[in-house]
Design an enzyme around this catalytic site. Structure first.
Site, PDB file in Angstrom:
ATOM      1  N   LYS A 195      46.879   1.515  46.840  1.00 45.76           N
ATOM      2  CA  LYS A 195      48.219   1.999  46.486  1.00 45.76           C
ATOM      3  C   LYS A 195      48.313   2.207  44.971  1.00 45.76           C
ATOM      4  CE  LYS A 195      53.042   0.579  46.625  1.00 45.76           C
ATOM      5  NZ  LYS A 195      54.005  -0.387  47.128  1.00 45.76           N
ATOM      6  N   GLU A 201      38.835  -5.080  42.647  1.00 46.21           N
ATOM      7  CA  GLU A 201      37.823  -5.067  43.704  1.00 46.21           C
ATOM      8  C   GLU A 201      37.523  -3.642  44.169  1.00 46.21           C
ATOM      9  OE1 GLU A 201      40.530  -6.949  43.537  1.00 46.21           O
ATOM     10  OE2 GLU A 201      40.238  -8.948  44.412  1.00 46.21           O
ATOM     11  N   GLY A 248      52.072  -2.472  50.465  1.00 48.24           N
ATOM     12  CA  GLY A 248      50.681  -2.409  50.908  1.00 48.24           C
ATOM     13  C   GLY A 248      50.479  -3.011  52.290  1.00 48.24           C
ATOM     14  N   ARG A 249      51.090  -4.178  52.536  1.00 46.54           N
ATOM     15  CA  ARG A 249      50.856  -4.861  53.819  1.00 46.54           C
ATOM     16  C   ARG A 249      51.656  -4.238  54.965  1.00 46.54           C
ATOM     17  NH1 ARG A 249      53.126  -7.930  49.961  1.00 46.54           N
ATOM     18  NH2 ARG A 249      55.239  -8.732  50.224  1.00 46.54           N
ATOM     19  N   GLU A 334      52.121 -13.388  52.417  1.00 49.15           N
ATOM     20  CA  GLU A 334      52.428 -12.682  51.170  1.00 49.15           C
ATOM     21  C   GLU A 334      53.915 -12.301  51.155  1.00 49.15           C
ATOM     22  OE1 GLU A 334      50.518  -8.819  49.777  1.00 49.15           O
ATOM     23  OE2 GLU A 334      49.171 -10.218  48.805  1.00 49.15           O
ATOM     24  N   HIS A 365      37.073 -24.229  71.714  1.00 47.91           N
ATOM     25  CA  HIS A 365      35.858 -25.028  71.505  1.00 47.91           C
ATOM     26  C   HIS A 365      35.668 -25.363  70.036  1.00 47.91           C
ATOM     27  CE1 HIS A 365      34.709 -24.334  75.711  1.00 47.91           C
ATOM     28  NE2 HIS A 365      35.297 -23.156  75.521  1.00 47.91           N
ATOM     29  N   LYS A 474      44.977 -12.999  38.833  1.00 46.32           N
ATOM     30  CA  LYS A 474      44.347 -11.730  38.435  1.00 46.32           C
ATOM     31  C   LYS A 474      44.258 -11.645  36.910  1.00 46.32           C
ATOM     32  CE  LYS A 474      46.231  -8.802  42.136  1.00 46.32           C
ATOM     33  NZ  LYS A 474      47.122  -7.688  42.418  1.00 46.32           N
TER      34      LYS A 474
HETATM   35  O1  LIG Z   1      46.383  -1.142  47.564  1.00 44.85           O
HETATM   36  P1  LIG Z   1      46.128  -1.851  46.284  1.00 44.85           P
HETATM   37  O2  LIG Z   1      47.049  -1.387  45.193  1.00 44.85           O
HETATM   38  O3  LIG Z   1      44.692  -1.747  45.883  1.00 44.85           O
HETATM   39  O4  LIG Z   1      46.472  -3.383  46.485  1.00 44.85           O
HETATM   40  C1  LIG Z   1      45.734  -4.171  47.362  1.00 44.85           C
HETATM   41  C2  LIG Z   1      46.437  -5.458  47.669  1.00 44.85           C
HETATM   42  O5  LIG Z   1      46.614  -6.231  46.495  1.00 44.85           O
HETATM   43  C3  LIG Z   1      47.849  -6.938  46.543  1.00 44.85           C
HETATM   44  O6  LIG Z   1      48.688  -6.398  45.583  1.00 44.85           O
HETATM   45  C4  LIG Z   1      47.691  -8.406  46.298  1.00 44.85           C
HETATM   46  O7  LIG Z   1      46.822  -8.674  45.275  1.00 44.85           O
HETATM   47  C5  LIG Z   1      48.377  -6.692  47.948  1.00 44.85           C
HETATM   48  O8  LIG Z   1      49.742  -6.814  48.040  1.00 44.85           O
HETATM   49  C6  LIG Z   1      47.840  -5.340  48.232  1.00 44.85           C
HETATM   50  O9  LIG Z   1      47.861  -5.034  49.600  1.00 44.85           O
END
Ligand SMILES: O=P(O)(O)OC[C@H]1O[C@](O)(CO)[C@@H](O)[C@@H]1O
Length: 509
Positions: A195, A201, A248-249, A334, A365, A474
């Protein structure tokens, strides 16, 4: 204490006291109509609350609580595009990605933008289908990974089989190393989903994949920050939009679900949206006492605040839903992992439970011992599917028998002469039963949880759509990165300094 917290305590405390020593088995015995009256059917989804630890009076009080907290009005505001995400001054219009249930200009405009983006997504799906590409790698994390990953896995019986879809998430380089090792860069397309297009990452993995592909010809992106995606090297015609009005979620229904559409085709993707739209209409229109997401939310508040239960297990009895607990961990924790209201006040009562779980029967199990005889009571959502998509009838009968047996055993317990072999019982659960698992029912199931989360946020008076709690780590990681890379920079925290010394001393040269 906030008004919301006071309302919950005042409404629920008398019933919690009254039912302090109540046993689920006795509540069931005392009320012959309970198995039916504490259940609801919404299309292909049946839900039973009969094994929760509340009676009719307490359930009525929960409905009254939802009324006093103005849940129906809060849902109207959500669908109308009100600024429900106050700390970021935004609406949360994920419902507009699949439903047209509002006449406000903002909601209609969002719905139109979503439809337009889907047309572009369908064109890109068709182009890829007509190409030599055999494998798709979705690069993303959090909401840009968990939703698509869950749906692609859950709908494997509905896959077109045209592509193999892979997910690259962790900044740990071994994820990229192993995931790409078996793929041919000449036949792979990558979708960078972010987003913000600022997530460490995804940018690092995106760069690895871009280099591995040897160019940007098969590089796609989905982002609300189109300029950044283009600056990264993705051609404008291969960037699909996202918007700041979708969290995002809550975003798998947007172009974030590009990988879903590639896996199950556009028809499958549309059916997923239609299932969510079914649940949207129900959540918005059904009276509280017959409203599945609202009753689910009120049950959650009962377990958290009246019974004081600190965790919640999600136990899908269907291997295809094995990723549901991981998906819900982000959606629920979240969204509801907050202790301060939008006015800056402490909420004053417990909010989100720790959500965890795993598929049955596997988890029987592993951790079920603790569910049956541990010192903590863990309320659970059990999820089953009546009709399987495989021919192994005995396996399915065993799966369903185990599902029914576990909810019964947890609720009723068992007394043996040897206390070590006794089961205390009285452990509450909700049972969600899908007629079958298909795109439409999965859409409805996920939307049920989205709406339950929003309703809980309204009941607790917190913002379900921001996530400031993830920022501090972060920032510190960004500050520490040069030190980890070997630069001689000052590190203030003495423990971190000692750990860095240890890492540097042990690092292979
Ligand atoms: O889609 P992006 O901006 O890479 O964010 C990834 C994820 O990182 C977060 O901001 C949390 O670190 C989430 O809310 C989000 O889904």
């Amino acid at each position: 204490m906030t008004t919301a917290a006071r309302r919950i305590i005042d409404t629920l405390a008398p019933h919690a006291r009254r039912l302090d020593s109540a046993r689920i088995a006795d509540l069931v015995d005392a009320d012959a109509a309970r198995p039916h009256d504490f259940a609801l059917r919404i299309g292909g989804l049946y839900a039973s609350f009969a094994r929760q630890r509340f009676d009719r009076d307490a359930r009525d009080a929960l409905v009254a609580l939802g009324d006093a907290a103005a849940l129906p009005q809060a849902f109207r505001a959500l669908f109308d595009g009100a600024i429900v995400n106050t700390s970021e001054n935004r609406p949360a219009l994920h419902v507009a990605l699949r439903s047209a249930l509002s006449d406000t200009a903002i909601a209609r405009d969002a719905h139109a933008q979503a439809a337009e983006a889907r047309v572009r997504m369908a064109e890109l799906v068709a182009q890829l289908e007509a190409s030599d590409v055999t494998d798709i790698v979705n690069v993303g994390i959090g909401g840009s990974d968990l939703g698509p990953r869950l749906v692609v896995d859950a709908l494997k019986d509905f896959g077109t089989g045209r592509f193999r879809v892979h997910f690259l998430t962790n900044v740990d380089g071994s994820d990229a190393q192993h995931r790409l090792a078996r793929l041919d860069p000449a036949k792979t397309a990558a979708i960078l989903v972010s987003k913000t297009f600022g997530t460490q990452e995804t940018l690092l993995n995106g760069a690895v994949v871009r280099d591995w592909l040897g160019g940007s010809e098969r590089l796609y992106a989905v982002s609300a920050n189109v300029p950044r995606a283009e600056a990264f090297g993705v051609a404008p015609e291969r960037v699909l939009p996202m918007w700041d009005w979708v969290g995002g979620r809550y975003s798998l229904w947007s172009a974030v679900g590009f990988s879903i559409a590639l896996a199950v085709g556009m028809d499958g993707f549309e059916a997923l949206l239609a299932g969510a739209a079914d649940m949207d209409a129900h959540a918005l229109q059904a009276p509280i006492g017959e409203n599945l997401p609202l009753l689910h939310a009120l049950t959650g508040v009962w377990n958290r605040n009246a019974l004081g239960l600190a965790t919640h297990a999600v136990l899908p009895y269907d291997e295809r839903l094995a990723l549901l607990p991981a998906y819900l961990q982000q959606l629920v924790m979240e969204s509801l992992g907050k202790s301060i209201t939008p006015d800056g006040e402490a909420v004053g009562i417990d909010t989100v439970p720790v959500l965890w779980g795993g598929p049955g029967t596997n988890s029987q199990h592993s951790f079920f011992q603790a569910l049956h005889q541990g010192t903590q009571t863990v309320p659970a959502d059990f999820i089953g599917v009546v009709n399987p998509a495989h021919p192994h009838a005995d396996n399915h009968a065993a799966l369903l028998s185990n599902l029914l047996a576990q909810t019964e055993a947890l609720a009723n317990g068992y007394s043996a002469d040897d206390a070590q072999k006794s089961y205390p019982g009285n452990r509450p659960s909700t049972l969600l039963l899908l007629d079958r698992l298909d795109p439409r029912s999965l859409g409805a199931l996920i939307a049920l949880y989205e709406h339950s989360v929003y309703a809980q946020s309204v009941l607790w008076g917190i913002n379900a759509f921001d996530q400031w709690g993830v920022e501090l780590g972060k920032r510190i990681a960004g500050e520490l990165m040069p030190a980890v890379q070997g630069d001689d920079v000052a590190v203030a925290d003495p423990v971190t300094r000692a750990l860095l010394d240890e890492i540097r001393a042990r690092r292979a040269r």
